[in-house]
Design a protein around this motif. Structure first.
Motif, mmCIF file in Angstrom:
data_model
loop_
_atom_site.group_PDB
_atom_site.id
_atom_site.type_symbol
_atom_site.label_atom_id
_atom_site.label_comp_id
_atom_site.label_asym_id
_atom_site.label_seq_id
_atom_site.Cartn_x
_atom_site.Cartn_y
_atom_site.Cartn_z
ATOM 1 N N ILE A 1 0.843 -1.202 0.000
ATOM 2 C CA ILE A 1 0.000 0.000 0.000
ATOM 3 C C ILE A 1 0.876 1.248 0.000
ATOM 4 C CG2 ILE A 1 -1.624 1.349 1.395
ATOM 5 C CD1 ILE A 1 -2.820 -1.441 2.254
ATOM 6 N N ALA A 2 1.901 1.262 0.840
ATOM 7 C CA ALA A 2 2.820 2.403 0.891
ATOM 8 C C ALA A 2 3.466 2.636 -0.472
ATOM 9 C CB ALA A 2 3.882 2.178 1.959
ATOM 10 N N ASN A 3 3.877 1.567 -1.123
ATOM 11 C CA ASN A 3 4.499 1.687 -2.439
ATOM 12 C C ASN A 3 3.512 2.253 -3.463
ATOM 13 O OD1 ASN A 3 6.775 1.170 -4.270
ATOM 14 N ND2 ASN A 3 5.356 -0.293 -5.194
ATOM 15 N N GLU A 4 2.273 1.777 -3.451
ATOM 16 C CA GLU A 4 1.253 2.281 -4.380
ATOM 17 C C GLU A 4 1.038 3.780 -4.202
ATOM 18 O OE1 GLU A 4 -2.390 0.093 -3.900
ATOM 19 O OE2 GLU A 4 -1.410 -1.819 -4.366
ATOM 20 N N LYS A 5 1.186 4.253 -2.983
ATOM 21 C CA LYS A 5 0.965 5.661 -2.662
ATOM 22 C C LYS A 5 2.255 6.475 -2.759
ATOM 23 C CE LYS A 5 -3.075 4.676 0.049
ATOM 24 N NZ LYS A 5 -4.039 5.400 -0.745
ATOM 25 N N ASP B 1 15.724 4.501 -5.854
ATOM 26 C CA ASP B 1 14.945 4.135 -7.033
ATOM 27 C C ASP B 1 13.498 4.509 -6.746
ATOM 28 O OD1 ASP B 1 13.409 2.942 -9.034
ATOM 29 O OD2 ASP B 1 14.742 1.224 -9.212
ATOM 30 N N LYS B 2 13.046 5.576 -7.369
ATOM 31 C CA LYS B 2 11.708 6.131 -7.137
ATOM 32 C C LYS B 2 11.545 6.383 -5.636
ATOM 33 C CE LYS B 2 9.995 3.861 -11.242
ATOM 34 N NZ LYS B 2 9.215 2.765 -11.746
ATOM 35 N N ASN B 3 10.633 5.668 -4.975
ATOM 36 C CA ASN B 3 10.369 5.891 -3.551
ATOM 37 C C ASN B 3 11.199 4.996 -2.627
ATOM 38 O OD1 ASN B 3 8.741 3.726 -4.601
ATOM 39 N ND2 ASN B 3 7.595 3.737 -2.688
ATOM 40 N N PHE B 4 12.099 4.187 -3.171
ATOM 41 C CA PHE B 4 12.940 3.306 -2.349
ATOM 42 C C PHE B 4 14.301 3.942 -2.087
ATOM 43 C CE2 PHE B 4 11.065 -1.007 -3.996
ATOM 44 C CZ PHE B 4 9.857 -0.693 -3.411
ATOM 45 N N VAL B 5 14.747 3.830 -0.838
ATOM 46 C CA VAL B 5 16.097 4.195 -0.434
ATOM 47 C C VAL B 5 16.666 2.947 0.227
ATOM 48 C CG1 VAL B 5 17.536 5.652 1.043
ATOM 49 C CG2 VAL B 5 15.470 6.602 -0.018
ATOM 50 N N THR B 6 17.762 2.400 -0.322
ATOM 51 C CA THR B 6 18.348 1.194 0.263
ATOM 52 C C THR B 6 19.841 1.395 0.506
ATOM 53 O OG1 THR B 6 18.654 0.215 -1.944
ATOM 54 C CG2 THR B 6 16.641 -0.405 -0.738
ATOM 55 N N SER B 7 20.339 0.693 1.524
ATOM 56 C CA SER B 7 21.762 0.736 1.852
ATOM 57 C C SER B 7 22.233 -0.640 2.298
ATOM 58 C CB SER B 7 22.041 1.761 2.955
ATOM 59 O OG SER B 7 22.017 3.068 2.446
ATOM 60 N N GLU C 1 19.802 10.576 2.907
ATOM 61 C CA GLU C 1 18.898 10.432 1.755
ATOM 62 C C GLU C 1 17.447 10.278 2.211
ATOM 63 O OE1 GLU C 1 17.972 11.083 -1.827
ATOM 64 O OE2 GLU C 1 20.116 10.927 -1.410
ATOM 65 N N THR C 2 17.221 9.554 3.298
ATOM 66 C CA THR C 2 15.858 9.389 3.816
ATOM 67 C C THR C 2 15.295 10.739 4.242
ATOM 68 O OG1 THR C 2 16.302 7.113 4.522
ATOM 69 C CG2 THR C 2 14.455 8.238 5.580
ATOM 70 N N ILE C 3 16.070 11.503 4.970
ATOM 71 C CA ILE C 3 15.616 12.816 5.441
ATOM 72 C C ILE C 3 15.411 13.768 4.265
ATOM 73 C CG2 ILE C 3 16.318 14.840 6.791
ATOM 74 C CD1 ILE C 3 17.424 12.772 8.845
ATOM 75 N N ARG C 4 16.285 13.701 3.294
ATOM 76 C CA ARG C 4 16.126 14.532 2.088
ATOM 77 C C ARG C 4 14.797 14.194 1.391
ATOM 78 N NH1 ARG C 4 20.695 16.164 0.188
ATOM 79 N NH2 ARG C 4 21.689 14.126 0.251
ATOM 80 N N ARG C 5 14.479 12.927 1.301
ATOM 81 C CA ARG C 5 13.212 12.506 0.665
ATOM 82 C C ARG C 5 12.004 13.039 1.417
ATOM 83 N NH1 ARG C 5 12.173 9.816 -3.987
ATOM 84 N NH2 ARG C 5 10.383 9.105 -2.821
ATOM 85 N N LEU C 6 12.175 13.289 2.720
ATOM 86 C CA LEU C 6 11.086 13.836 3.533
ATOM 87 C C LEU C 6 10.978 15.353 3.390
ATOM 88 C CD1 LEU C 6 11.662 11.632 6.672
ATOM 89 C CD2 LEU C 6 9.596 11.647 5.240
ATOM 90 N N GLY C 7 11.864 15.923 2.589
ATOM 91 C CA GLY C 7 11.824 17.353 2.353
ATOM 92 C C GLY C 7 12.467 18.179 3.452
ATOM 93 N N ALA C 8 13.302 17.543 4.250
ATOM 94 C CA ALA C 8 13.990 18.250 5.323
ATOM 95 C C ALA C 8 15.491 18.322 4.993
ATOM 96 C CB ALA C 8 13.784 17.536 6.654
ATOM 97 N N THR C 9 16.156 19.263 5.618
ATOM 98 C CA THR C 9 17.610 19.349 5.506
ATOM 99 C C THR C 9 18.187 18.634 6.709
ATOM 100 O OG1 THR C 9 17.426 21.486 4.417
ATOM 101 C CG2 THR C 9 19.576 20.914 5.336
ATOM 102 N N PRO C 10 18.983 17.578 6.494
ATOM 103 C CA PRO C 10 19.511 16.817 7.636
ATOM 104 C C PRO C 10 20.279 17.699 8.618
ATOM 105 C CG PRO C 10 19.969 15.690 5.573
ATOM 106 C CD PRO C 10 19.444 17.055 5.218
#
Length: 177
Positions: A95-99, A149-155, A167-176
């Protein structure tokens, strides 16, 4: 204007890699987000595999709604393997991926994406010991610190946490911070 709470879910079971939970959790909260720990059951204390920390789940996966979160973090260690057989966890991720909700998975965490059927044609990185298993499900592996890759962040693991967190925080629109 009412400001809404910005929440990030952490999918967790016993045996998680201590630093892969602690460091992202602290960074997420330091950057103004509410971190909620979702496990198989509500209010259960979960211990890291090194035994340096414990966390108590805020809710069970059966109570969780993917729409409530801006991101989902999946720490590695043994935790993902304990969540693999729970259909509610897999459906939560679908569901999260679909959204198009950000899903950040480190170390063994990408196994959950694979088990949920989300690896096909997606670029990822992970702990090298599980890369082949994810590739069998159609994922394309790269041995890099972080792969987006799109909405995925992996390490790959603890050595990559700074890149994973940034990268996760950047995706949330915040500055780490």
């Amino acid at each position: 204007m009412i400001e809404t709470e910005r929440k990030v879910a952490f999918l967790l079971a016993d045996g998680y890699e201590d630093s892969e939970m602690k460091n992202p959790f602290e960074a997420i909260t330091k950057n103004g987000f509410t971190a909620e720990i979702i496990g198989l059951e509500r209010e259960v204390e979960l211990r890291g595999k090194k035994g340096t920390i414990t966390y108590t789940t805020h809710m069970s996966i059966d109570e969780a709604n993917a729409d409530d979160y801006e991101a989902i973090v999946i720490p590695g260690g043994h935790s993902p393997e304990k969540l693999l057989e729970c259909e509610a966890v897999l459906e939560f991720l679908r569901i999260a991926n679909e959204k198009d909700i950000t899903i950040s998975a480190i170390c063994h965490g990408p196994l959950l994406l694979s088990k949920a059927g989300l690896a096909q044609g997606r670029n990822f990185t992970s702990y090298s010991g599980v890369a082949e298993e994810i590739a069998k499900e159609g994922g394309v592996y790269s041995d890099e610190a972080v792969v987006v890759d799109k909405n995925f962040v992996t390490s790959r693991g603890p050595q990559d946490e700074p890149y994973f967190i940034e990268e996760t925080i950047r995706r949330l629109g915040a500055t780490p911070n």
